[in-house]
Design an enzyme around this catalytic site. Structure first.
Site, PDB file in Angstrom:
ATOM      1  N   HIS A  39      -7.726  12.133   2.892  1.00  0.00           N
ATOM      2  CA  HIS A  39      -7.485  11.704   2.956  1.00  0.00           C
ATOM      3  C   HIS A  39      -6.241  11.462   3.039  1.00  0.00           C
ATOM      4  O   HIS A  39      -5.055  10.044   3.205  1.00  0.00           O
ATOM      5  CB  HIS A  39      -7.065  10.388   0.938  1.00  0.00           C
ATOM      6  N   HIS A  96       1.003  -1.204  -0.193  1.00  0.00           N
ATOM      7  CA  HIS A  96       0.341  -0.051   0.048  1.00  0.00           C
ATOM      8  C   HIS A  96       0.716   1.417   0.294  1.00  0.00           C
ATOM      9  O   HIS A  96       0.725   2.555  -0.296  1.00  0.00           O
ATOM     10  CB  HIS A  96      -1.079   0.003   1.153  1.00  0.00           C
TER      11      HIS A  96
END
Length: 743
Positions: free
Chosen positions: A639, A482
């Site tokens: 985010h 990720h």
């Protein structure tokens, strides 16, 4: 409010500015908070919120943006679509996973003390008011206001004139009829497969002479558009109603007894043992096929559907009553996104219907000024000082995309290495990497094929990159990569030099306009050394890597964050100055939550900005008195991840890809970078403080699980956190005389 009627009653009147009632009265609280015993230890179940219910609380906050009169009208349509899309994904991932656990006989309790079966029951109780509120918000609030304000209307077939019906019949015969495939069910034709999130019609037919009844399914085509335009501007009819009222054309010689729409949602939680997979891409491709045929986890039906038809669908799809959701109107509100994006003719358009336009600005350090500086490459700029970019306030095209594209064309660049987790359809980043490989540079890319719902696209990108000579790795067995990092190795006068980009967000030019994300461009040699070792780990066999500055999960990140929190405890005991501020998407890691509880018990001030779900319960006496949690929901998706530790007045500030979640810290490769430049450090701290001060978009989490939206005390506080950051970006651009019409 426990019903959609109460939700409607609680909203302010049209044009009345701020809500007249507290959002605590509007937004239901899904949590069933338990009292905390006096003798409770920090692992007691009552100290933790349920993850699934906390996520539903987040989706209520998204839905509230559609309910809030202060949100521009077409943006309210957009938030309605986002809420519905979120709910679809929740059923696919979270409900689907819990159903698998129940089927497998799993009885292990969640940290808040609930079994999978109990969690499903609580989810059902919590979701139904939200499902009803979606329809009510559309029918009773947004749809009438769209019609009044601009004449935009989704009409029912029964409201059409004979001429309009004839026009739609002609359109049906020419454009829809040829692609429809009616599927009858009888002893020779089994019940058909119903694809995920497809809209279908359940048709009951009667033979005119035999008197027998038959069932058939007609799939509403997705590729013909959901909203069919009428001859009146901005007026539409749902395609399923057009198909339903012309379905007799498919069954000539039969009598149509009833036609009703239904929609299914399938489980996306298909797990396989990666340890046994020789080829990850082959395994993922097989998993995608399995997901397509995964069990149904939700059935949506029209209220008017006859009970015997509903029971037939439930029987054939192996569903129980609790899996059925009854709609009083439309289904598949995620398709409303097309209406939110619809081009409104200028004569009917008002800028009040959408957010004011925003064009990302060129970061001040990267502005081309004059003939001399226009010749300056981005590597010279980064050598002079680190560059911090904050999307969508700063342009992705003029920073990150420029970095990769210049690296691809620069003859001095020897190698480019990058991770790709999610990227856009026509990715300029991928094109630049292919260009670099074709120019003879060493290009290595880690394409994460386990990025949920992007697996197929990522496999295609990986194959395209391989075909161009790029060295492609497809992730690590047992770990999802990720991390958002890129490394450029450049031959310079004094030897090889590394340039790195470490980000909180994906290399996606589309979402860079919609998500708030941070990125650091640096040529710090220690960070370069760490990135080299990280890519050796990702593409080769090097599990024992050590890092000088980067925090890398699962290698050293959990321990580092735990120690940083403990340091604040030590400062608090000695000087009374302990302070932690953390901004992230979600918080559910038990070990770090307990560390925060212990810090609070010692008096450390903890301020958390958590957009999504949060297991931590703030404000509990003797446990989390000094912990505050807010959530910010606005036009951009928050985010970015920022971590601040006061460190006795010499702050330590970090940013990167990882949330404080167990799977991010233990099951994923993540990177977080310390910010060493005081200028950039100051900017990140300012972002945190602006967020904490917000009184327009921020929601405060209460000890019982309620989120209450702050209310501005005056006009000065009506400017929200995101609008304020846009203003700051404009000020920086004007101060540098920067052109900001770049993207």
């Amino acid at each position: 409010a426990d019903s959609h009627d109460a939700l409607t009653d609680a909203l302010p009147a049209q044009g009345n500015g701020a809500p007249t009632r507290s959002t605590a009265d509007v937004i239901p609280n899904p949590h069933v908070a338990r009292p905390v015993p006096d003798e409770a230890t920090l692992d007691h179940q009552a100290l933790y919120f349920n993850r699934e219910l906390s996520w539903l609380s987040f989706n209520w906050r998204v839905l509230y943006q559609a309910m809030d009169e202060r949100t521009p009208l077409l943006e309210r349509v957009r938030f309605l679509a986002i809420t519905a899309s979120n709910l679809d994904e929740f059923f696919r991932k979270r409900v689907g996973g819990l159903k698998r656990q129940v089927a497998a006989g799993v009885t292990k309790l969640s940290p808040d003390g609930r079994s999978p079966k109990t969690q499903l029951e609580l989810i059902g109780e919590a979701v139904r008011p939200m499902y009803d509120a979606l329809g009510t918000t559309w029918r009773e609030q947004i749809a009438p206001q769209l019609d009044d304000a601009m004449g935009l209307r989704v009409r029912g077939y029964s409201t059409l004139t004979p001429a309009q019906r004839q026009h739609l019949h002609d359109h049906f015969k020419a454009n829809i009829f040829p692609v429809l495939t009616p599927l009858a069910v009888d002893p020779g034709r089994p019940f058909p497969f119903i694809s995920n999130q497809s809209l279908s019609l359940a048709v009951i037919l009667r033979h005119p002479t035999r008197g027998t009844e038959h069932f058939a399914r007609v799939k509403v085509p997705r590729n013909r558009g959901r909203w069919l335009p009428l001859d009146e501007p901005l007026q539409f009819v749902p395609i399923e109603q057009v198909v339903a009222h012309n379905v007799h054309e498919l069954f000539r010689g039969m009598t149509i007894k009833s036609v009703h729409a239904f929609r299914v949602t399938r489980n996306a939680d298909v797990r396989r043992n990666e340890e046994e997979a020789d080829d990850l891409t082959e395994m993922i491709s097989e998993r995608l096929r399995e997901r397509r045929f995964a069990p149904v986890v939700r059935l949506e039906v029209e209220r008017a559907m006859p009970d015997e038809v509903r029971r037939l669908l439930m029987r054939e799809l192996s569903l129980d009553d609790e899996d059925v959701y009854v709609s009083d109107g439309l289904m598949g509100y995620a398709d409303m996104m097309a209406l939110a994006n619809y081009h409104i003719p200028e004569a009917r358009y008002s800028h009040a219907y959408r957010y004011s336009g925003w064009t990302p600005l060129v970061p001040t350090q990267l502005v081309h000024e004059g003939e001399t500086k226009s010749q300056q490459d981005i590597f010279s700029i980064i050598r002079a000082q680190d560059v911090l970019v904050h999307h969508p306030y700063d342009s992705f095209q003029a920073s990150v995309q420029r970095f990769i594209e210049e690296a691809a064309h620069d003859p001095k660049v020897q190698a480019i290495k990058q991770t790709l987790y999610r990227t856009s359809e026509e990715s300029p980043i991928v094109k630049a990497l292919i260009d670099a490989a074709e120019r003879g540079k060493q290009v290595a890319v880690l394409v994460e094929v386990k990025a949920r719902f992007d697996e197929e696209r990522n496999i295609e990108w990986g194959q395209k990159l391989e075909d161009s000579g790029v060295h492609v790795a497809y992730g690590l067995v047992g770990l999802k990569t990720h991390a958002k990092v890129a490394l450029v190795v450049r031959e310079e006068d004094d030897g090889l030099r590394t340039y790195g980009h470490i980000s909180t967000g994906n290399y996606n030019a589309t979402t860079a306009r919609l998500y708030t994300d941070l990125g650091l461009l640096t040529c710090d040699p220690d960070i370069g050394y760490d990135l080299i070792n990280l890519f050796h780990y990702l593409t080769g066999y090097a599990p024992e890597q050590h890092y000088r500055r980067l925090l890398v999960a699962p290698r050293n990140m959990r321990e580092a964050f735990g120690q940083l929190i403990q340091n604040e405890v030590d400062f608090q005991k000695e000087h009374g100055t302990g302070h932690v501020i953390a901004k992230m998407n979600a918080l559910d890691d038990l070990e770090l939550i307990r560390a925060l509880y212990r810090a609070s018990q010692e008096g450390v001030q903890v301020d958390l900005i958590v957009r999504g779900h949060c297991r931590l319960r703030p404000g509990l006496e003797g446990i989390s008195d000094s912990i505050n949690v807010i959530s910010i929901v606005g036009r951009f998706l928050e985010h970015d991840r920022i971590y601040y530790f006061r460190n006795g007045g010499n702050p330590k500030v970090y940013m990167g890809s990882a949330d404080w979640q167990r799977n991010k810290l233990d099951d994923r490769v993540e990177t977080v970078v310390p910010i060493g430049d005081p200028r950039l450090e100051e900017r990140l701290i300012e972002i945190l403080h602006r967020a904490l001060e917000d009184r327009r978009l921020a929601w405060e989490l209460r000890p019982d699980g309620r989120y209450v939206q702050r209310q501005p005390a005056g006009p000065d506080e009506e400017v929200g956190f995101q609008e304020l950051l846009m203003q700051k970006s404009r000020e920086r651009a004007h101060a540098a005389e920067a052109p900001w019409d770049i993207d």
